[in-house]
Design an enzyme around this catalytic site. Sequence first.
Site, PDB file in Angstrom:
ATOM      1  CG  ASP A  99     -11.431   2.402   3.558  1.00 11.51           C
ATOM      2  OD1 ASP A  99     -11.018   2.308   4.727  1.00 11.51           O
ATOM      3  OD2 ASP A  99     -10.740   2.847   2.626  1.00 11.51           O
ATOM      4  CG  ASP A 156      -2.265   0.481   1.037  1.00 15.10           C
ATOM      5  OD1 ASP A 156      -2.384   1.613   0.529  1.00 15.10           O
ATOM      6  OD2 ASP A 156      -3.224  -0.238   1.366  1.00 15.10           O
ATOM      7  CD  GLU A 209      -8.800   4.693  -1.415  1.00 12.83           C
ATOM      8  OE1 GLU A 209      -9.689   4.321  -0.655  1.00 12.83           O
ATOM      9  OE2 GLU A 209      -7.874   5.431  -1.044  1.00 12.83           O
ATOM     10  CG  ASP A 229      -4.619   5.811   1.107  1.00  8.13           C
ATOM     11  OD1 ASP A 229      -5.499   4.989   1.350  1.00  8.13           O
ATOM     12  OD2 ASP A 229      -4.558   6.935   1.659  1.00  8.13           O
TER      13      ASP A 229
HETATM   14  C1  NOJ Z   1      -8.190   5.501   2.145  1.00 10.08           C
HETATM   15  C2  NOJ Z   1      -7.915   4.315   3.004  1.00 10.08           C
HETATM   16  O1  NOJ Z   1      -8.381   3.180   2.369  1.00 10.08           O
HETATM   17  C3  NOJ Z   1      -8.550   4.592   4.331  1.00 10.08           C
HETATM   18  O2  NOJ Z   1      -8.560   3.464   5.167  1.00 10.08           O
HETATM   19  C4  NOJ Z   1      -7.842   5.733   4.968  1.00 10.08           C
HETATM   20  O3  NOJ Z   1      -8.512   6.106   6.149  1.00 10.08           O
HETATM   21  C5  NOJ Z   1      -7.784   6.944   4.045  1.00 10.08           C
HETATM   22  N1  NOJ Z   1      -7.508   6.611   2.687  1.00 10.08           N
HETATM   23  C6  NOJ Z   1      -6.713   7.878   4.501  1.00 10.08           C
HETATM   24  O4  NOJ Z   1      -5.468   7.333   4.226  1.00 10.08           O
END
Ligand code: NOJ
Length: 647
Positions: free
Chosen positions: A405, A161, A330, A270
């Site tokens: 998430d 990640d 993401e 991310d």
């Molecule tokens: C996306 C991540 O998947 C999430 O878990 C995180 O809180 C936020 N980005 C901030 O990094």
Amino acid sequence: MIVLRTHVSNLMPNPFRLLLPLSRSVTVTVNSLFPRTVSRFLPLASSTVAVASMSTYSTPKWWKESVIYQIYPSSFQAHPGAKNEQGIGWGTVKGITSRLDYLKALGVDIVWTSPIYKSPQADMGYDIADYKDIDPIYGSVGDVDELIAECKKRDMRLMMDLVVNHTSNMHQWFLESRSSKSNPKRDWYIWKDPKSRSDAGVPEPPNNWAQILGEANSAWTYDTETAQYYLSVFTPDQPDLNWENPDVREAVWDVMRFWLDKGVAGFRMDVINMISKVPSYPEAPIVLDPKTHKYQPGTQFFVNGPKLHDYMHEMYQKVLSKYDTITVGEMPGVDSEDEILRTVGADAKELNMIFIFALVDIDKPNVRMALKGWDVKEMKGIISRWQKVMFERNGWNSVFIENHDNPRSVSRYTDDSDEWRDKGAKLLALMQTTLGGTIFVYQGEEIGLRNAPMEWDPSEYKDIETVNYWKKCENIYQNDPEKLKLGRKVIQMKARDHARTPMQWSSAPNAGFCDADVKPWMRIMDDWKMVNAEVQMKYEGDELSVWQFWERGLKDRKEHADVFVYGGFEEVNKDDENVFGYVRTSKEGEKWLVVLNFSGKEQKWTVPTKEVDFWACSNYTKGRPEKSKSREIILRPWEGVLGKLSG
Ligand code: NOJ
């Protein structure tokens, strides 16, 4: 309409028997009375269904056909003897290594682990304090080297990640940056003067943007030492890096090379579409009730911002083009096809693919911790749209429905009651294993884990987003029990914690997640004795367990990659309000029909094609289901079937 129920307890398993996967001309025992030959490679078929004519069977690549499994490391597996400083059970890198054979058996090629770097864990590792070190809670860099080597032995790879929109506020870069206005790293983060000060000298943040993981609070944090605010769109523990500064970008490229040179397969990036902000930092429009919300979502000013593609090209040119990597960005909050294709188009020179959020945001109004109704037609529309767009415009999809998430998919899109959980989980597995793109399975999805029950007290929820949300509810709604009840319902439906409960390995103490004498960091679901990997892998019965269904589906998908990974997609019977039907077609013209009943009621459905040659699988039976081959079929509640179409 979807029925969501909270579960009480689980009654599931009857004995299972592992079925041979459906594959090239093998004989499988459908049930003890009717052995049959299953062959998906029958002569080329041409059905009456119109198939997308425009282009574009994507060029085959290893990362398109790979099965990715996402690990949420704190909850995956603690190795024997592992506990953190407080004596709490917490997953480790050695624990992951010990489960590689399990993942291999499931059909996984690439293991993606959420962040394991050094971190204060304010946002469970998405707040990184050192990109080149591993947090002792998880192990060491040596443990990761070992994990990479053990993956390699099994022909698997590790994906990391990459969290570079922001760092932890404890990262050395930030500590230097905040130390003084003249520090060389001051400009590595986004610092601004207060918008104003009250007569008493109380500063006001530069604009009205709200924090993403706590919308009651400002996205700006005041630093009294230097009398300026820094931007931290998620939480104050996660200051945003200033990507305008070329030194920041070079530092990121350096981190990427460090891990790629160690042999990792690539990165999940991310919130990578948030790295470029609109430089004027405008006020956000008011979308949340201003009586209760001083701050408002400012996402439109930092999602796919003005320099995003410059930065992504630079990343490609300086790093990614030098390696053969898998990259997935993401990218929440972007819906424009043109914009997305600028990143994932075959010639984009940015990323292999992104996570498009439309499906997991189907129940999101303007902020995540809120509820919005949806129906099956909307869901079908979203999936069909992106399947077609990527096929017709030569881009590439990721196929996912769960991650760390989001709540559990079986609870969200089907019915997680004891009666239907198993069917719902398999229905979703059938859907995902037959959609085009690179497939991602999230830890526990392969055994159909569901949301924590309503009876759990909010104190069981550990995630900073849930904690902030509940704090806000208790604050604003202290005299309004109805609103407070609604707040609890939002947690039930949306909290990220549902996907973060410890993995249920077996009926051993602590579900085999950590040692028996250690308390797990988060409560294990109460159904662990019945719903666990061991029970499901050994299951013998008339139908497959969720795990066995996934295993077979992933294998079939790989063997029929020309259809299911790369093939064309055409939705059929679009107007049906409960049933999702589509045809996948290979370049050579082989066609498969997928029919998914997204309702808890029996449904009649008319086969729109000439003839189904044979029905290959259903989530109700181990072998071929008995269904009519043309005209009307009856689908049982939450039933999904896969049929081979003939000419
Ligand atoms: C996306 C991540 O998947 C999430 O878990 C995180 O809180 C936020 N980005 C901030 O990094």
